[in-house]
Motif scaffolding. Sequence first.
Motif, PDB file in Angstrom:
ATOM      1  N   VAL A  38      13.441 -11.441  -9.063  1.00 46.87           N
ATOM      2  CA  VAL A  38      12.059 -10.950  -8.981  1.00 46.87           C
ATOM      3  C   VAL A  38      11.672 -10.314 -10.318  1.00 46.87           C
ATOM      4  O   VAL A  38      10.605 -10.571 -10.882  1.00 46.87           O
ATOM      5  N   ARG A  39      12.578  -9.477 -10.833  1.00 48.66           N
ATOM      6  CA  ARG A  39      12.285  -8.813 -12.104  1.00 48.66           C
ATOM      7  C   ARG A  39      12.094  -9.839 -13.233  1.00 48.66           C
ATOM      8  O   ARG A  39      11.140  -9.754 -14.005  1.00 48.66           O
ATOM      9  N   GLU A  40      13.009 -10.817 -13.298  1.00 49.85           N
ATOM     10  CA  GLU A  40      12.888 -11.831 -14.361  1.00 49.85           C
ATOM     11  C   GLU A  40      11.561 -12.581 -14.265  1.00 49.85           C
ATOM     12  O   GLU A  40      10.892 -12.821 -15.270  1.00 49.85           O
ATOM     13  N   ALA A  41      11.185 -12.941 -13.038  1.00 50.64           N
ATOM     14  CA  ALA A  41       9.919 -13.675 -12.851  1.00 50.64           C
ATOM     15  C   ALA A  41       8.739 -12.815 -13.291  1.00 50.64           C
ATOM     16  O   ALA A  41       7.815 -13.293 -13.955  1.00 50.64           O
ATOM     17  N   GLY A  46       4.928 -12.981 -14.933  1.00 52.92           N
ATOM     18  CA  GLY A  46       3.970 -12.060 -14.308  1.00 52.92           C
ATOM     19  C   GLY A  46       3.640 -12.477 -12.895  1.00 52.92           C
ATOM     20  O   GLY A  46       2.707 -11.935 -12.288  1.00 52.92           O
ATOM     21  N   CYS A  47       4.366 -13.452 -12.397  1.00 54.83           N
ATOM     22  CA  CYS A  47       4.082 -13.919 -11.038  1.00 54.83           C
ATOM     23  C   CYS A  47       5.219 -14.777 -10.519  1.00 54.83           C
ATOM     24  O   CYS A  47       6.070 -15.234 -11.296  1.00 54.83           O
ATOM     25  N   PHE A  48       5.244 -14.993  -9.222  1.00 55.39           N
ATOM     26  CA  PHE A  48       6.172 -15.939  -8.618  1.00 55.39           C
ATOM     27  C   PHE A  48       5.654 -16.296  -7.242  1.00 55.39           C
ATOM     28  O   PHE A  48       4.717 -15.656  -6.731  1.00 55.39           O
ATOM     29  N   GLU A  49       6.242 -17.359  -6.711  1.00 55.20           N
ATOM     30  CA  GLU A  49       5.903 -17.746  -5.342  1.00 55.20           C
ATOM     31  C   GLU A  49       7.020 -17.215  -4.456  1.00 55.20           C
ATOM     32  O   GLU A  49       8.195 -17.423  -4.764  1.00 55.20           O
ATOM     33  N   VAL A  50       6.670 -16.511  -3.396  1.00 53.73           N
ATOM     34  CA  VAL A  50       7.711 -16.005  -2.502  1.00 53.73           C
ATOM     35  C   VAL A  50       7.607 -16.736  -1.162  1.00 53.73           C
ATOM     36  O   VAL A  50       6.520 -16.853  -0.594  1.00 53.73           O
ATOM     37  N   VAL A  51       8.745 -17.249  -0.711  1.00 51.15           N
ATOM     38  CA  VAL A  51       8.791 -17.858   0.620  1.00 51.15           C
ATOM     39  C   VAL A  51       9.131 -16.726   1.574  1.00 51.15           C
ATOM     40  O   VAL A  51      10.161 -16.058   1.402  1.00 51.15           O
ATOM     41  N   TYR A  52       8.270 -16.480   2.544  1.00 46.35           N
ATOM     42  CA  TYR A  52       8.440 -15.303   3.394  1.00 46.35           C
ATOM     43  C   TYR A  52       8.007 -15.640   4.808  1.00 46.35           C
ATOM     44  O   TYR A  52       6.841 -15.520   5.162  1.00 46.35           O
ATOM     45  N   ALA A  53       9.002 -16.067   5.591  1.00 50.22           N
ATOM     46  CA  ALA A  53       8.667 -16.564   6.933  1.00 50.22           C
ATOM     47  C   ALA A  53       8.430 -15.442   7.936  1.00 50.22           C
ATOM     48  O   ALA A  53       8.027 -15.705   9.067  1.00 50.22           O
ATOM     49  N   LYS A  54       8.680 -14.190   7.511  1.00 42.50           N
ATOM     50  CA  LYS A  54       8.467 -13.089   8.463  1.00 42.50           C
ATOM     51  C   LYS A  54       6.986 -12.961   8.838  1.00 42.50           C
ATOM     52  O   LYS A  54       6.645 -12.458   9.906  1.00 42.50           O
ATOM     53  N   ILE A  55       6.114 -13.391   7.954  1.00 37.70           N
ATOM     54  CA  ILE A  55       4.699 -13.512   8.338  1.00 37.70           C
ATOM     55  C   ILE A  55       4.555 -14.950   8.830  1.00 37.70           C
ATOM     56  O   ILE A  55       4.765 -15.898   8.076  1.00 37.70           O
ATOM     57  N   SER A  56       4.225 -15.098  10.099  1.00 39.36           N
ATOM     58  CA  SER A  56       4.298 -16.430  10.724  1.00 39.36           C
ATOM     59  C   SER A  56       3.072 -17.285  10.392  1.00 39.36           C
ATOM     60  O   SER A  56       2.019 -16.774   9.993  1.00 39.36           O
ATOM     61  N   SER A 219       0.804 -24.764  -6.410  1.00 42.60           N
ATOM     62  CA  SER A 219       0.613 -25.326  -5.069  1.00 42.60           C
ATOM     63  C   SER A 219       1.651 -24.736  -4.125  1.00 42.60           C
ATOM     64  O   SER A 219       2.651 -25.363  -3.811  1.00 42.60           O
ATOM     65  N   PRO A 220       1.397 -23.496  -3.738  1.00 45.64           N
ATOM     66  CA  PRO A 220       2.348 -22.814  -2.868  1.00 45.64           C
ATOM     67  C   PRO A 220       2.507 -23.531  -1.530  1.00 45.64           C
ATOM     68  O   PRO A 220       1.558 -24.132  -1.035  1.00 45.64           O
ATOM     69  N   SER A 221       3.725 -23.467  -0.984  1.00 45.73           N
ATOM     70  CA  SER A 221       3.963 -24.124   0.301  1.00 45.73           C
ATOM     71  C   SER A 221       3.296 -23.299   1.413  1.00 45.73           C
ATOM     72  O   SER A 221       2.941 -22.142   1.207  1.00 45.73           O
ATOM     73  N   PRO A 222       3.132 -23.895   2.602  1.00 49.60           N
ATOM     74  CA  PRO A 222       2.352 -23.216   3.651  1.00 49.60           C
ATOM     75  C   PRO A 222       2.914 -21.860   4.089  1.00 49.60           C
ATOM     76  O   PRO A 222       2.164 -21.033   4.591  1.00 49.60           O
ATOM     77  N   ASN A 223       4.233 -21.633   3.921  1.00 48.46           N
ATOM     78  CA  ASN A 223       4.684 -20.272   4.275  1.00 48.46           C
ATOM     79  C   ASN A 223       5.067 -19.432   3.054  1.00 48.46           C
ATOM     80  O   ASN A 223       5.901 -18.542   3.125  1.00 48.46           O
ATOM     81  N   SER A 224       4.406 -19.740   1.940  1.00 49.45           N
ATOM     82  CA  SER A 224       4.608 -18.945   0.719  1.00 49.45           C
ATOM     83  C   SER A 224       3.400 -18.072   0.421  1.00 49.45           C
ATOM     84  O   SER A 224       2.284 -18.371   0.848  1.00 49.45           O
ATOM     85  N   PHE A 225       3.660 -17.068  -0.378  1.00 48.31           N
ATOM     86  CA  PHE A 225       2.598 -16.241  -0.952  1.00 48.31           C
ATOM     87  C   PHE A 225       2.791 -16.233  -2.460  1.00 48.31           C
ATOM     88  O   PHE A 225       3.911 -16.411  -2.942  1.00 48.31           O
ATOM     89  N   VAL A 226       1.708 -16.029  -3.168  1.00 49.45           N
ATOM     90  CA  VAL A 226       1.823 -15.882  -4.622  1.00 49.45           C
ATOM     91  C   VAL A 226       1.753 -14.388  -4.937  1.00 49.45           C
ATOM     92  O   VAL A 226       0.877 -13.683  -4.435  1.00 49.45           O
ATOM     93  N   VAL A 227       2.703 -13.930  -5.725  1.00 48.98           N
ATOM     94  CA  VAL A 227       2.775 -12.517  -6.091  1.00 48.98           C
ATOM     95  C   VAL A 227       2.417 -12.400  -7.570  1.00 48.98           C
ATOM     96  O   VAL A 227       2.938 -13.153  -8.401  1.00 48.98           O
ATOM     97  N   LEU A 228       1.512 -11.482  -7.893  1.00 54.18           N
ATOM     98  CA  LEU A 228       1.076 -11.315  -9.287  1.00 54.18           C
ATOM     99  C   LEU A 228       1.187  -9.843  -9.689  1.00 54.18           C
ATOM    100  O   LEU A 228       0.805  -8.956  -8.910  1.00 54.18           O
ATOM    101  N   VAL A 229       1.672  -9.616 -10.881  1.00 50.03           N
ATOM    102  CA  VAL A 229       1.716  -8.254 -11.424  1.00 50.03           C
ATOM    103  C   VAL A 229       0.321  -7.898 -11.938  1.00 50.03           C
ATOM    104  O   VAL A 229      -0.331  -8.706 -12.598  1.00 50.03           O
ATOM    105  N   GLY A 230      -0.135  -6.692 -11.619  1.00 46.36           N
ATOM    106  CA  GLY A 230      -1.443  -6.245 -12.104  1.00 46.36           C
ATOM    107  C   GLY A 230      -1.308  -5.295 -13.290  1.00 46.36           C
ATOM    108  O   GLY A 230      -0.200  -4.890 -13.662  1.00 46.36           O
TER     109      GLY A 230
END
Length: 318
Positions: A38-41, A46-56, A219-230
Amino acid sequence: MGSFSKPDLIQIPIIDFSKEPKALVRGTEGWHLLSQRVREACETYGCFEVVYAKISAHQRAEMFSAIESLFDLPLETKRKTFSTNPYVGYAIDVPHIPLYESFGIEDASSVDSIKHFTDLMWPTGNDHFSQSISSMVGGLEELDYIIRRMILDSYSLLAEDIIPCKYLVRGTKYKAPSMGDYSMGLYAHTDKYLLTILAEEQVRGLEVLSKDGQWIPLSPSPNSFVVLVGDLFMAWSNGRLRSAKHRAMIQGFKDRFSFVSFAVPTEGTVIQAPQKLVDQQYPRAFKDFDSMNFIRFSYSEEARGLDSDKQVYAYAGI
Ligand SMILES: O=C(O)CCC(=O)C(=O)O
Ligand SMILES: [Fe+2]
């Protein structure tokens, strides 16, 4: 014989938080590995795609159906959410981006705040709206905390270094361009707060600027979110994390919807890089500053005359 090879398409890192559930427990080897990634990304892109299935998928679909119903309300109802607070309320007819329409809802992790917003839009009530937004914000708040905690751990910082936050959420509708042509939906900018987490519904459009100046379409996958540093997180990290410039480009004949949460430091938070993040390679780059005063500045005429990613340097750079 010469051969042609396609230039490599740059992609942002995809980090899977769902492959190994134990990795989301602090102190495990898995947590440690994810924290480094996460830190390297965040430092490199300044961003990455996170796969996070806990949000359904269901939570996501309910939230987008709620957001769509909001945009379907009559204009005079939507205009009732006008606010003088920066980035809050209804926005339409923004110069140069005619496809754009958005709602900012402040303090969205507070049930009362969502209820107040819902009652304003639907005086007879709309439980579906308030429940699906609150459920999504609850999930995003948890995810935001995990990511920011990982970044602290990766820099060997303590829990007390975490900045307490509220959440501002923004639902955006981009009208499909009339001829379907590739068109500007939202101009290039850096986000102003600490961390942004974004979900989009079906239609792609987010692009991020790489260090070497190329726009990377995501093009994030359907259960991904894009995370951006502000900007605030970048300044807090003394310039180690990169505040990613991004924009929305719209193409095709379908409207596009996105939903974003911004981690907003609570009132009175002073942004000051922890001593551990200051050294010879990274001498202190910003004066201490009040986060909310910077947000107000970023909304001013003076700041709007500046390139978005220069605003925080103009405000607090040393
Ligand atoms: O809709 C998107 O993909 C981008 C939205 C965005 O960057 C923002 O609201 O700050
Ligand atoms: Fe943004």
